[in-house]
Design a protein around this motif. Structure first.
Motif, PDB file in Angstrom:
ATOM      1  N   LEU A 150      12.235   0.979  -9.320  1.00 24.24           N
ATOM      2  CA  LEU A 150      12.616  -0.183 -10.119  1.00 24.24           C
ATOM      3  C   LEU A 150      13.289   0.228 -11.428  1.00 24.24           C
ATOM      4  CD1 LEU A 150       9.537  -2.560  -9.640  1.00 24.24           C
ATOM      5  CD2 LEU A 150      11.747  -2.621  -8.482  1.00 24.24           C
ATOM      6  N   THR A 151      12.818   1.309 -12.029  1.00 28.25           N
ATOM      7  CA  THR A 151      13.413   1.800 -13.273  1.00 28.25           C
ATOM      8  C   THR A 151      14.858   2.220 -13.043  1.00 28.25           C
ATOM      9  OG1 THR A 151      11.256   2.543 -14.109  1.00 28.25           O
ATOM     10  CG2 THR A 151      13.215   3.501 -15.127  1.00 28.25           C
ATOM     11  N   GLU A 152      15.089   2.952 -11.965  1.00 28.31           N
ATOM     12  CA  GLU A 152      16.449   3.398 -11.650  1.00 28.31           C
ATOM     13  C   GLU A 152      17.346   2.222 -11.296  1.00 28.31           C
ATOM     14  OE1 GLU A 152      15.888   6.240  -8.552  1.00 28.31           O
ATOM     15  OE2 GLU A 152      15.256   7.848  -9.917  1.00 28.31           O
ATOM     16  N   ARG A 153      16.794   1.252 -10.572  1.00 25.00           N
ATOM     17  CA  ARG A 153      17.589   0.089 -10.183  1.00 25.00           C
ATOM     18  C   ARG A 153      17.974  -0.745 -11.409  1.00 25.00           C
ATOM     19  NH1 ARG A 153      14.353  -3.158  -6.072  1.00 25.00           N
ATOM     20  NH2 ARG A 153      14.019  -1.016  -5.372  1.00 25.00           N
ATOM     21  N   LEU A 154      17.020  -0.931 -12.321  1.00 24.82           N
ATOM     22  CA  LEU A 154      17.294  -1.704 -13.521  1.00 24.82           C
ATOM     23  C   LEU A 154      18.305  -0.996 -14.414  1.00 24.82           C
ATOM     24  CD1 LEU A 154      16.683  -4.152 -15.261  1.00 24.82           C
ATOM     25  CD2 LEU A 154      14.750  -2.886 -16.251  1.00 24.82           C
ATOM     26  N   ALA A 155      18.189   0.326 -14.525  1.00 29.36           N
ATOM     27  CA  ALA A 155      19.138   1.077 -15.344  1.00 29.36           C
ATOM     28  C   ALA A 155      20.561   0.948 -14.804  1.00 29.36           C
ATOM     29  CB  ALA A 155      18.721   2.548 -15.401  1.00 29.36           C
ATOM     30  N   ALA A 156      20.698   0.985 -13.476  1.00 25.97           N
ATOM     31  CA  ALA A 156      22.023   0.859 -12.865  1.00 25.97           C
ATOM     32  C   ALA A 156      22.626  -0.516 -13.119  1.00 25.97           C
ATOM     33  CB  ALA A 156      21.933   1.124 -11.362  1.00 25.97           C
ATOM     34  N   VAL A 157      21.794  -1.557 -13.117  1.00 21.96           N
ATOM     35  CA  VAL A 157      22.272  -2.912 -13.365  1.00 21.96           C
ATOM     36  C   VAL A 157      22.607  -3.107 -14.836  1.00 21.96           C
ATOM     37  CG1 VAL A 157      21.613  -5.348 -13.345  1.00 21.96           C
ATOM     38  CG2 VAL A 157      21.041  -3.895 -11.397  1.00 21.96           C
ATOM     39  N   GLU A 158      21.749  -2.613 -15.715  1.00 15.72           N
ATOM     40  CA  GLU A 158      21.985  -2.772 -17.158  1.00 15.72           C
ATOM     41  C   GLU A 158      23.263  -2.084 -17.604  1.00 15.72           C
ATOM     42  OE1 GLU A 158      18.306  -1.363 -18.819  1.00 15.72           O
ATOM     43  OE2 GLU A 158      17.530  -3.409 -19.061  1.00 15.72           O
TER      44      GLU A 158
ATOM     45  N   ASP B  29       0.208   6.812  -5.619  1.00 12.25           N
ATOM     46  CA  ASP B  29       1.509   7.249  -5.122  1.00 12.25           C
ATOM     47  C   ASP B  29       2.461   6.076  -5.001  1.00 12.25           C
ATOM     48  OD1 ASP B  29       0.010   6.163  -3.032  1.00 12.25           O
ATOM     49  OD2 ASP B  29       0.656   7.642  -1.548  1.00 12.25           O
ATOM     50  N   CYS B  30       1.924   4.931  -4.559  1.00 12.41           N
ATOM     51  CA  CYS B  30       2.737   3.719  -4.444  1.00 12.41           C
ATOM     52  C   CYS B  30       3.233   3.287  -5.826  1.00 12.41           C
ATOM     53  CB  CYS B  30       1.914   2.611  -3.801  1.00 12.41           C
ATOM     54  SG  CYS B  30       2.807   1.064  -3.567  1.00 12.41           S
ATOM     55  N   TRP B  31       2.347   3.275  -6.799  1.00 11.74           N
ATOM     56  CA  TRP B  31       2.726   2.872  -8.159  1.00 11.74           C
ATOM     57  C   TRP B  31       3.839   3.773  -8.697  1.00 11.74           C
ATOM     58  CZ3 TRP B  31       3.151   4.868 -13.019  1.00 11.74           C
ATOM     59  CH2 TRP B  31       3.288   3.944 -14.066  1.00 11.74           C
ATOM     60  N   GLY B  32       3.703   5.074  -8.473  1.00 16.06           N
ATOM     61  CA  GLY B  32       4.709   6.012  -8.973  1.00 16.06           C
ATOM     62  C   GLY B  32       6.067   5.817  -8.322  1.00 16.06           C
TER      63      GLY B  32
ATOM     64  N   PRO C 184       0.826  -1.207   0.000  1.00 15.65           N
ATOM     65  CA  PRO C 184       0.000   0.000   0.000  1.00 15.65           C
ATOM     66  C   PRO C 184       0.867   1.267   0.000  1.00 15.65           C
ATOM     67  CG  PRO C 184      -0.426  -1.433   1.903  1.00 15.65           C
ATOM     68  CD  PRO C 184       0.881  -1.835   1.305  1.00 15.65           C
ATOM     69  N   GLY C 185       0.343   2.295  -0.634  1.00  6.99           N
ATOM     70  CA  GLY C 185       0.937   3.613  -0.494  1.00  6.99           C
ATOM     71  C   GLY C 185       0.343   4.280   0.738  1.00  6.99           C
TER      72      GLY C 185
END
Length: 280
Positions: free
Chosen positions: A257-265, A248-251, A179-180
């Motif tokens: 997750l987007t930032e985390r994936l970009a750092a890994v990629e 707010d939770c979705w955002g 939940p947010g």
């Protein structure tokens, strides 16, 4: 509508109270635990034996095991286990006492783990069931001043995520609820602050003290609607792994997750440099 029996911790307030009210109103049975049994006097008077209650502190490992055994003994089949009870400890990491740290992890992580482990033999014996763990947006996205709360919720999500794979052969589904913000009393009743240190005044972590004292900003989430969504998820097969509640939770989770994936990629090529050479 299928009538079910639910075991829910922390039924005196927040999501636990909303879920209990909605479930009893539609004809289900609820085994509820709380540290404040008197908070359920109204529902007990209205619904009688359909509301089974026991006093429980989520830091009491032996107590959790005893109450779970008793609930199954008294009620027979329990279809859904809901780990809901918990609270938040907020502030900079070094503002907490050792006792506060221990209590946060014991309540939010070790308690739910004990609860689920105590219920598993019964769920397997009856041929299936559902486990629902209340996490938070803070189980995927982090904010300064929430390090210990995040630690407890990230640990819980890791446990439940792996558990969902372990239990699939036994027809036991696992769902993580994220939940947010919600218009419950979490901020004012279920949140605690560390002792402010002057060094953190004006820093991101230090600002959390003012945030939790500010009553002018209303949370976006409707806890009654969120609770209804959690309840409805039990009719889904297979069980949804994660349920995000609130825009707010979705955002926040999407951004994290987007930032985390970009750092890994970005490390795709460099990651392989630590491998043995092919054929070695």
């Amino acid at each position: 509508m299928t009538q079910r029996t639910w075991f829910i911790t922390g039924v005196n307030s927040g999501f636990g109270r909303h879920m209990t009210e909605q479930l009893l109103a539609r004809g289900d049975r609820v085994a509820g635990t709380t540290r404040k049994l008197e908070a359920l006097d109204d529902l007990k008077a209205q619904y009688g034996d359909r509301l089974w209650l026991e006093r429980l502190d989520m830091t009491d490992t032996a107590g959790i095991q005893r109450v779970v055994r008793q609930a199954f003994a008294d009620l027979g089949r329990i279809d859904v286990i809901v780990s809901n009870a918990g609270y938040g400890l907020f502030g900079a990491a070094e503002e907490f006492s050792d006792a506060q740290v221990d209590h946060q992890i014991a309540t939010n992580l070790l308690g739910p783990i004990t609860l689920v482990r105590a219920a598993l033999p019964h769920l397997r014996a009856q041929g299936g069931g559902r486990i629902i763990g209340l996490s938070t947006v803070g189980g995927q996205a982090v904010l300064p001043g929430g390090s210990l709360y995040h630690a407890s919720k990230w640990g819980l999500e890791g446990f439940l995520d792996a558990l969902s794979i372990e239990l699939a052969p036994f027809n036991i589904g696992v769902s993580i609820i994220e939940p947010g913000s919600a218009r419950t009393h979490f901020r004012y009743v279920n949140a605690q602050l560390g002792e402010p240190l002057e060094a953190y005044k004006g820093t991101p972590a230090g600002l959390v003290h003012g945030l939790f004292k500010d009553t002018s900003r209303l949370p976006l989430g409707d806890p009654a609607k969120m609770s209804a969504t959690i309840i409805a998820s039990v009719d889904q097969t297979p069980a949804p792994k994660r349920i995000v509640l609130g825009s707010d939770c979705w955002g926040l989770i999407t951004k994290a997750l987007t930032e985390r994936l970009a750092a890994v990629e970005a490390q795709k090529e460099s990651a392989s440099l630590s491998d043995y050479p092919p054929g070695a």
